[in-house]
Write a protein that holds these residues in place. Structure first.
Motif, short mmCIF file in Angstrom:
data_model
loop_
_atom_site.label_atom_id
_atom_site.label_comp_id
_atom_site.label_asym_id
_atom_site.label_seq_id
_atom_site.Cartn_x
_atom_site.Cartn_y
_atom_site.Cartn_z
N ASP A 7 41.07 30.20 52.72
CA ASP A 7 41.74 31.88 52.60
C ASP A 7 42.95 31.37 54.15
OD1 ASP A 7 40.69 32.65 49.79
OD2 ASP A 7 40.02 34.10 50.82
N HIS A 12 35.66 36.56 51.21
CA HIS A 12 36.49 36.41 50.64
C HIS A 12 37.49 37.59 51.17
CE1 HIS A 12 34.49 33.81 47.77
NE2 HIS A 12 35.16 33.59 47.14
N ASN A 32 46.14 30.71 45.55
CA ASN A 32 44.27 30.47 45.80
C ASN A 32 44.42 31.13 46.20
OD1 ASN A 32 45.62 27.54 45.01
ND2 ASN A 32 46.57 27.44 47.28
N SER A 46 42.23 33.27 45.18
CA SER A 46 41.75 33.80 44.46
C SER A 46 40.69 35.67 43.77
CB SER A 46 40.76 32.30 43.32
OG SER A 46 39.43 32.24 44.27
N SER A 47 40.15 35.74 45.03
CA SER A 47 39.64 37.12 45.15
C SER A 47 40.57 37.96 45.30
CB SER A 47 37.61 36.92 45.94
OG SER A 47 37.65 35.73 45.59
N TYR A 52 48.63 33.63 38.63
CA TYR A 52 46.74 33.57 38.18
C TYR A 52 46.16 34.23 38.84
CZ TYR A 52 49.29 29.52 34.97
OH TYR A 52 49.81 29.40 34.17
N LEU A 53 46.01 35.11 39.56
CA LEU A 53 45.22 36.30 40.90
C LEU A 53 44.48 37.19 39.54
CD1 LEU A 53 47.56 36.63 44.04
CD2 LEU A 53 45.54 35.30 43.27
#
Length: 449
Positions: free
Chosen positions: A32, A75, A96, A98-99, A120-121
């Motif tokens: 991250d 995250h 990227n 993702s959380s 895509y999140l």
């Protein structure tokens, strides 16, 4: 790490970061961190030095400005850089994270396009990119965000049609959508099979949207704020749609091409559709092509009503006395219509009025002296009518009155000296009347006197 600036971001910096922090941060947080720094490489100007902590290898990523983490999952879950005057572009590498639950980059100077990769999140609940300089189309991929509750893309330079998946993606979680003040075109893409049952705020004002208000919007029964102002929408006022929105508080439909019912002659069905909206506070219908009389049922609207704008239409007939039932109204704007008859005495019972616009009509008769009972009145515009008789002496009792516009009528008599005594007028316009005598010294210093 202080030498690794975003504008000169390099692979060497990433290697150093990995070595320094690998013992302090989990592998996921290291990933991250790299994604955030890659995003940071697109920030070319940070005038307030707000992201200085991002340049430090010794600062844990969860302590960086605008970054929050979930301790349990290790995250990054929130990136809030709002209002930091950042310049640059939004990197697709943010996908990227993702959380991520919250992404707020509003009130900055980001340019370029909205990356499609943000779609895509999948866990994202809040996306705010408003008040930037973003252009291009809204990516259809944002329709993949099924957990989204809050979406704000307003006040940018976005163009093209609104992608249908944004309104119809199988999710009913969206509560707030703001696409206002862009250059969006086409119709509002809400189909009958779609449902936005949780929607409470829909702000689409100041775009170039066309067509009718989609009937499927009637399924949004929790809507509190609907703003479609300043578009090119057409058709009859959406009576059957707003009838199913009992929680409406703010309804803005001004500056479109709406017409009233029955061949643009009847406003009663529309006002009847709002009678059960007991929380309604503001209604704006200005600048359309509305014809018909103002129906008496207007007085049956919510007692919480504060503002009504019906100006710049083609309304005719008299002002219904029943309007005085709106006892909490603070603003009444009926200017620039075809209204006739006298100013109803019942208007004087609306003691909370602060601004009254009745200009540019064909109102006749004398100005009711009882208007002086409206103690909070700060602006009274009766200009460009056919009013006769004197300027009431009683206006001296209006201690809050700052603007009194009576020009272009048929008023007679003299200017009451009392207007310069009990009243602190800033603007007084009596021009183009039949008033005689000299201007009293008490009012001579008032602008426009």
């Amino acid at each position: 790490m202080g030498s690794c600036k975003f504008s000169t971001f390099s692979f060497l910096c990433l290697i150093i970061i990995l070595i320094v922090v690998s013992g302090e941060e989990s592998p996921q947080l290291v990933k991250d961190r790299i994604s955030l720094l890659s995003f940071g490489s697109g920030i070319v100007l940070d005038p307030e030095g707000a992201l200085e902590s991002w340049n430090s290898s010794s600062t844990h990523v969860c302590l960086w400005t605008g970054v929050k983490c979930d301790d349990a999952s290790d995250h990054v879950t929130q990136l809030d850089l709002s209002g930091l005057s950042l310049h640059g572009w939004i990197s697709p590498v943010l996908a990227n994270l993702s959380s991520l639950l919250v992404l707020d980059l509003s009130r900055n100077f980001f340019e370029g396009h909205i990356p499609a990769e943000l779609g895509y999140l999948f866990r994202l609940r809040q996306l705010s990119l408003s008040w930037n300089l973003l252009g291009g189309n809204i990516p259809e991929e944002l329709g993949f965000l099924h957990q989204l509750v809050y979406l704000d893309l307003g006040n940018n330079r976005l163009a093209g049609d609104i992608p249908a998946p944004l309104f119809c993606n199988g999710s009913s979680s969206l509560e707030y959508m703001d696409l206002s003040n862009n250059s969006l075109t086409g119709k509002i893409p809400l189909k009958n099979e779609c449902e936005l049952s949780a929607l409470r705020f829909l702000l689409l004002w100041s775009n170039r949207l066309v067509g009718r208000v989609p009937r499927a919007l009637s399924k949004s029964t929790n809507l509190k704020w609907l703003d479609l102002e300043s578009n090119m929408l057409t058709g009859e006022l959406p009576s059957e749609i707003v009838r199913k929105m009992p929680k409406l508080q703010f309804l803005y439909l001004s500056y479109n091409d709406f017409v009233s019912h029955d061949g643009n002659t009847n406003l009663e069905p529309f006002f009847a559709s709002l009678v059960n909206s007991s929380d309604l506070q503001e209604l704006e219908l200005a600048g359309n092509n509305l014809r018909g009389e103002i129906p008496p049922i207007i007085g049956d609207l919510s007692v919480n009503f504060l503002q009504i704008h019906l100006d710049e239409n083609l309304l005719y007939g008299s002002i219904p006395p029943h309007i005085s039932n709106l006892v909490n109204l603070t603003l009444l704007n009926l200017s620039s219509n075809l209204l006739n008859g006298t100013i109803p005495l019942e208007l004087c019972l609306m003691e909370k009025l602060e601004r009254v616009y009745l200009s540019n009509n064909s109102l006749s008769g004398e100005i009711p002296a009882a208007l002086a009972n409206i103690s909070h009145l700060g602006l009274l515009d009766l200009s460009k009518n056919k009013l006769t008789g004197p300027v009431p002496d009683s206006f001296a009792n209006l201690s809050q009155l700052r603007r009194l516009l009576l020009h272009e009528n048929q008023l007679s008599g003299t200017i009451p000296p009392s207007l310069g005594q009990g009243v602190n007028l800033e603007i007084l316009d009596l021009s183009r009347n039949e008033i005689s005598g000299i201007i009293p010294s008490e009012v001579a210093g008032t602008q426009g006197a």
